[in-house]
Write a protein that holds these residues in place. Sequence first.
Motif, PDB file in Angstrom:
ATOM      1  N   LEU A 115       0.835  -1.199   0.000  1.00 20.00           N
ATOM      2  CA  LEU A 115       0.000   0.000   0.000  1.00 20.00           C
ATOM      3  C   LEU A 115       0.872   1.252   0.000  1.00 20.00           C
ATOM      4  CD1 LEU A 115      -2.659   1.464   0.211  1.00 20.00           C
ATOM      5  CD2 LEU A 115      -2.781   0.878   2.615  1.00 20.00           C
ATOM      6  N   ASP A 118       2.262   1.949  -3.305  1.00 21.35           N
ATOM      7  CA  ASP A 118       1.245   2.546  -4.151  1.00 21.35           C
ATOM      8  C   ASP A 118       1.093   4.043  -3.884  1.00 21.35           C
ATOM      9  OD1 ASP A 118      -0.847   0.675  -5.720  1.00 21.35           O
ATOM     10  OD2 ASP A 118      -1.602   2.717  -5.416  1.00 21.35           O
TER      11      ASP A 118
ATOM     12  N   TRP B   3     -17.617  20.071  24.679  1.00 23.98           N
ATOM     13  CA  TRP B   3     -17.039  20.903  23.626  1.00 23.98           C
ATOM     14  C   TRP B   3     -17.672  20.554  22.275  1.00 23.98           C
ATOM     15  CZ3 TRP B   3     -14.976  24.509  20.983  1.00 23.98           C
ATOM     16  CH2 TRP B   3     -14.281  24.256  19.804  1.00 23.98           C
ATOM     17  N   SER B   7     -19.871  23.002  19.997  1.00 28.40           N
ATOM     18  CA  SER B   7     -19.435  23.267  18.626  1.00 28.40           C
ATOM     19  C   SER B   7     -20.541  22.942  17.631  1.00 28.40           C
ATOM     20  CB  SER B   7     -18.160  22.468  18.359  1.00 28.40           C
ATOM     21  OG  SER B   7     -18.183  21.897  17.095  1.00 28.40           O
ATOM     22  N   SER B  10     -23.211  25.625  17.878  1.00 25.91           N
ATOM     23  CA  SER B  10     -22.828  26.904  17.289  1.00 25.91           C
ATOM     24  C   SER B  10     -22.842  26.816  15.771  1.00 25.91           C
ATOM     25  CB  SER B  10     -21.462  27.361  17.815  1.00 25.91           C
ATOM     26  OG  SER B  10     -20.543  26.311  17.702  1.00 25.91           O
ATOM     27  N   VAL B  11     -22.507  25.638  15.233  1.00 22.04           N
ATOM     28  CA  VAL B  11     -22.581  25.472  13.779  1.00 22.04           C
ATOM     29  C   VAL B  11     -24.026  25.655  13.309  1.00 22.04           C
ATOM     30  CG1 VAL B  11     -22.401  23.795  11.901  1.00 22.04           C
ATOM     31  CG2 VAL B  11     -20.539  24.025  13.540  1.00 22.04           C
ATOM     32  N   LEU B 278     -20.760  -5.958   3.327  1.00 23.14           N
ATOM     33  CA  LEU B 278     -19.469  -5.642   3.922  1.00 23.14           C
ATOM     34  C   LEU B 278     -19.348  -6.243   5.319  1.00 23.14           C
ATOM     35  CD1 LEU B 278     -16.880  -3.760   3.424  1.00 23.14           C
ATOM     36  CD2 LEU B 278     -17.943  -2.297   5.117  1.00 23.14           C
ATOM     37  N   PHE B 295     -16.256  -0.218  -3.929  1.00 23.60           N
ATOM     38  CA  PHE B 295     -15.517   0.157  -2.730  1.00 23.60           C
ATOM     39  C   PHE B 295     -14.162  -0.559  -2.687  1.00 23.60           C
ATOM     40  CE2 PHE B 295     -14.600  -0.347   1.825  1.00 23.60           C
ATOM     41  CZ  PHE B 295     -14.699   0.958   2.246  1.00 23.60           C
ATOM     42  N   ASP B 296     -14.213  -1.844  -3.035  1.00 24.91           N
ATOM     43  CA  ASP B 296     -13.020  -2.676  -3.041  1.00 24.91           C
ATOM     44  C   ASP B 296     -11.954  -2.109  -3.977  1.00 24.91           C
ATOM     45  OD1 ASP B 296     -12.603  -4.964  -1.540  1.00 24.91           O
ATOM     46  OD2 ASP B 296     -12.334  -6.140  -3.378  1.00 24.91           O
ATOM     47  N   TRP B 297     -12.386  -1.771  -5.190  1.00 29.86           N
ATOM     48  CA  TRP B 297     -11.423  -1.268  -6.173  1.00 29.86           C
ATOM     49  C   TRP B 297     -10.937   0.122  -5.818  1.00 29.86           C
ATOM     50  CZ3 TRP B 297      -8.483  -3.684  -9.412  1.00 29.86           C
ATOM     51  CH2 TRP B 297      -8.880  -4.929  -9.894  1.00 29.86           C
ATOM     52  N   MET B 298     -11.786   0.905  -5.171  1.00 27.09           N
ATOM     53  CA  MET B 298     -11.387   2.277  -4.855  1.00 27.09           C
ATOM     54  C   MET B 298     -10.432   2.321  -3.679  1.00 27.09           C
ATOM     55  SD  MET B 298     -11.779   5.356  -5.871  1.00 27.09           S
ATOM     56  CE  MET B 298     -10.465   6.382  -5.251  1.00 27.09           C
ATOM     57  N   PHE B 299     -10.662   1.501  -2.663  1.00 27.60           N
ATOM     58  CA  PHE B 299      -9.967   1.739  -1.403  1.00 27.60           C
ATOM     59  C   PHE B 299      -9.011   0.644  -0.977  1.00 27.60           C
ATOM     60  CE2 PHE B 299     -13.847   4.348  -0.884  1.00 27.60           C
ATOM     61  CZ  PHE B 299     -13.194   5.556  -0.984  1.00 27.60           C
ATOM     62  N   ARG B 300      -8.957  -0.458  -1.716  1.00 20.95           N
ATOM     63  CA  ARG B 300      -8.021  -1.490  -1.283  1.00 20.95           C
ATOM     64  C   ARG B 300      -6.697  -1.324  -1.984  1.00 20.95           C
ATOM     65  NH1 ARG B 300     -10.847  -6.978  -0.087  1.00 20.95           N
ATOM     66  NH2 ARG B 300     -11.259  -6.572   2.076  1.00 20.95           N
ATOM     67  N   GLY B 302      -4.399   1.103  -2.193  1.00 19.96           N
ATOM     68  CA  GLY B 302      -4.080   2.303  -2.943  1.00 19.96           C
ATOM     69  C   GLY B 302      -5.151   2.696  -3.938  1.00 19.96           C
ATOM     70  N   GLY B 303      -5.959   1.759  -4.348  1.00 26.08           N
ATOM     71  CA  GLY B 303      -7.126   2.121  -5.129  1.00 26.08           C
ATOM     72  C   GLY B 303      -6.907   2.231  -6.623  1.00 26.08           C
TER      73      GLY B 303
END
Lengths: 453, 337
Positions: A115, A118, B3, B7, B10-11, B278, B295-300, B302-303
Amino acid sequence: MKKSFLMGVAVAALFAGAASAADLKFAPGQDSKFNWKSYDDFKAAHADLKGQPLTIFGPWRGEDEAFFMSVLAYFTEATGVDAKYSSSENYEQQIVIDTQAGSPPNIAILPQPGLLADLASKGFLTPLGDDNSKWIKDNYGAGDSWVGYGTYKGKDGKEAFYAFPYKADVKSLVWYVPENFEEAGYKIPTTMEELHALTDQIVKDGGVPWCIGLGSGGATGWPATDWVEDIMLRMQPPEAYDKWTTNELKFTDPAVVAAIDEFGKFAKNEKYVDGGVAAVASTDFRDSPKGLFAVPPKCYMHHQASFIPSFFPEGTKLGQDADFFYMPTYASKPELGKPVLGAGTLVSIAKDSKAARAFIDFLKTPIAHEVWMAQSSFLTPYKSVSTEAYANPQMKKEGEILTSATTFRFDGSDLMPGKIGAGAFWTGMVDFVGGKSAEEAAGEIQSAWDGIK
Amino acid sequence: MLWQIVSALSVVVVAVVACSAYFYFSNKILDFALPVSDGDVRAASRNLNRRAMIRPWLFLGPALFLLFVYLVYPVVATFILSFYDRTGLQFVGLTNYKWAIGDREFRQSIFNNILWLAVVPAACTFFGLVIAVMTDRIWWGNIAKSIVFMPMAISFVGASVIWKFIYEYRGGNDVQIGLLNAIVQLFGGTPEVWISVPFWNNFFLMVILIWIQTGFAMVILSAALRGIPEETIEAAVIDGANGWQIFWRIMVPQVWGTIAVVWTTITILVLKVFDIVLTMTNGQWQTMVLANLMFDWMFRGGGDSGRSAVIAIIIMLAVTPIMIWNVRRANRELKGH
């Protein structure tokens, strides 16, 4: 709004600063098993960083996070850097999101060289420089291997050293309960042939030799990859192993198929595994070792890395209630020596700053290792640490396996592209245990690998 | 903690003030820029017309802007990305689409998605309708409805964790802690590792979504059933129709529009199904679906933004016709169909 937000951060930082100062686990200069000189020297050299921010993203959560925080306290105490550590259950995905979104942490710590390679190739990491790689080479056991695992091609296509190894795991271990072995009269096998014989003997005596659990939620299957890698290093020379992790040696190669089949000899035999073959893929790896401690024992042996005592029953005394032996090698293959399979976390800089560089320097001090060693679950290949600092003799034994290693190989699935090492390989192993032949499973992993090119 | 609450509050306050300020001041500016003075009547009426033309856009502006930033732009960017390589830098044409068609895992995901589409919306609507009809005339109907509706309040991940315990398997002679296996064992069967039985495990995962969504179908259909004029049912009873006939010939045709809405809503949901897979299997044991594959292809590791973009586009294309149909139908109904 922004001002009040900043004020809040400042207040929080103030508290954090105050807390860490009071939180040093071991008072500097007191216990002689620690190298306090390294701490004082580091402090003297990095005193000019007061108040600088440093964000660190890492894989450690729960107990490990507490240990890391105790180490980080020494860094913040010495430098005055305002360091913040964060983590995520899905850290592999989170770091991709953070870097792609343009809001990376200063320091990214990951256990997966694949990783990191990459990320480096996309230009998200900053090279650490040759002096750091030389330092690793000179100071770490099997230093060349470690340098290799931190060296990747950058966006410009040039190789550079990007990741500093810190905290290692030894994987070539088989855990057992000495009392059970004594009672049944079993001896610790010193060769793979003996291990096979012992396995058969236990079945003959009416016992179940192994507890194997591959379950790990979405990551189900990874413990099997450790098995196969360990066996691979024992059946093939390290060069073949290296080629395998880059797919120069195909998954469908007879050498790899044979290693998978060898794993199958243990895992795919109804009588060899606790709960039968069906239980192998569905048992959670965290629950799996508990069979060792059942009365009567549900199994006698458990192949798992050095981290697994965290999942032993509460109050288990290492060395007494549970111990390990080195996963043996084949007597028929003496030329392969005694290889060690391991893993480790690698520290890289994703957003450069003076504080980030100082953190890398901090990791070169023995104290950064010893503080964690003295608590638990930390091994290091750093040769100049005081091994007396290890929390128990077992860890010392594991640590010495690392520092004296000549053939050290990183967990292969962490070296392969994520889609394989953290995907197809896992699924393939699950399918293999589920009934597919080694050829079929290997063929599917290979075709997934062909698919990503 | 305190806090964080401060926060968050206030937003909220800042956002509300900012919104009101925007509408107030933008109106002021508009009025100032196009004055309606008593002097020149023609100019005044012209300005009045212009104001009327611009004012709706002032009010719509922020919403349109956000819609563009969060919907239109990402869709266009994703579409463009789908023609680039994994890093999103090198143009590769249709390579990613070609890959998708040839990829075993992709075809498996499509197949599984079709299975989900065939089973889940139908089952939810059917059970929802049956429960709505059956609970309508019994005194504990509302209690039953509440219980059926309750899973709606549980997150998909939470529901999956619950069902994990139902499908849980213990090996060998261990006591089964999974409900399903305990029942199987009680009747003398052999326990199974349910979620790792290829093909059938898809259905075990679908049950979870059906369990969650039936309550939704039931509530909507129950309201529609209440809207059926009593006379039609009474007339059918007088004509001698039995319960079965009343249900199929009188009730179902009259709530047909609502059934379609429920069906399509759940269909869109199913196309996006992600959390359950998942949590339960992460696509292993051949249960992969499109959203998980993306999701697998995007984030495993390095993607690969190109391939995941292709899958995202395909999911979007699959959802779009159902959306269009749904919107059109809703429009027709509004016009007094």
